[in-house]
Design an enzyme around this catalytic site. Sequence first.
Site, short mmCIF file in Angstrom:
data_model
loop_
_atom_site.label_atom_id
_atom_site.label_comp_id
_atom_site.label_asym_id
_atom_site.label_seq_id
_atom_site.Cartn_x
_atom_site.Cartn_y
_atom_site.Cartn_z
N GLY A 221 -15.48 -39.24 -30.36
CA GLY A 221 -14.74 -39.51 -31.58
C GLY A 221 -13.37 -40.06 -31.25
N GLU A 242 -20.75 -31.38 -22.62
CA GLU A 242 -22.05 -31.53 -23.27
C GLU A 242 -22.31 -32.98 -23.63
OE1 GLU A 242 -21.40 -28.76 -26.33
OE2 GLU A 242 -20.55 -30.19 -27.73
#
Length: 439
Positions: A221, A242
Amino acid sequence: MKSLFLNKKTKYMLITTAQKALENVKSGNKIFIHSVSAVPHHLVNALVARADSLKGIEIYHLHTEGDAPYTNPEYAEVFHTNAFFIAKNTRKAIAEGRGSYIPVFLSDIPKLFNQNIIKLNIALISVSVPDKSGFCSLGTSVDATLAAIDSADIVIAQINKFMPRTLGDSQIHTNRINYFVPFDEPLQEVSWGEPTDEHKRIGSLVASLVDDGATLQMGIGSIPNAVLAALGNHKDLGIHTEMFSDGIIPLVEKGIITGKYKKINQGKIVATFMCGSRKLYDFVDDNPLVTMRRVDYVNDTSIIRQNTKVTAINSAIEIDITGQVCADSIGYNMYSGVGGQMDFIRGAELSEGGKPIIALNATSKGMSKIVSHLKEGAGVVTTRANVHYVVTEFGIANLFGKNLVERARELIRIAHPDYQEELCRSAYERFGQHRLISF
């Protein structure tokens, strides 16, 4: 259908069309769909094309990119989606009751399949072209997909030349797959555009907390990309995360990401899924620097904590003045999910020299994201006891070891100035200590 013999080391591959392979789906089946940019859209479309002959299908998935036609209102009696993490493509259906959210840490999802808590009938996956030894790659998403493959009675794979061949747990032999459907389609690409001035300021502040030699976990993001862009003067950073996106590529090319001081997987970029541009997918293709691992390994706090200086950078929808973090819902409306935030916040806490960080804009849509109390119905993803650093464009707050009054003071200090007076009044009413308003 036809079979194709690869070589003496492999078994026969059953090659067929999506329409033929999806004839295996029966009403009432439980179906897993591969995650993020690895969604096998050709297989999904073939499944939806069978809607008139099916009912009561339960679909399970993590975050997925691209269209999710099974969530359309006209299929409400046929498909019910169960999301372990909610993305934009399923949010409306879940809000309107055509789908459901399953609260679970990412690290725990494989248990649901391994222990037959959720017994799958079909797994729809996307793989790279098999190599000469009969191994395909799960490419951009390993996450809980290996556990889903083991659970499912039938595994149907879309062979896609655009899927990169990643290394690690992503390797899967053709003999673990029942049906192969060759169909090439570009992977979903995601871009967050140019960071705003606020994102750049947050990125710079977070970067100031990152030590040389640290091991990073970050999401995808605008804010994580802004943080990565601000790390140009750092040295020997490692990655155990992750997920990641394009922002790591310049840091690898400049020799800033080396993994030199990682205690486990030294020198390797470790992740469980990724999402970004074609450049990212080309970067990871057959790249021994990148190791894709199962999510119950990557997000295991006992694994995370083994690296020193783990710096976990996560975000929030809102945070109250005592430090409670809501990251999955807006009031009663589910927005995303628990995800792996607590896995890494706790892992960073336990790491020697580790730093758990919550980074967020001070405001969103004209409202403060630092609030006196969370919205009614909002979920606490990270408890006040786990929160250490909170960063907005207005500064850095360190809540660790602070009492409730001191926490409120710290958080009000980094709230947008337009909301500080209101937050002070709320804090005074709550705690009854006038010293709270002194900064």
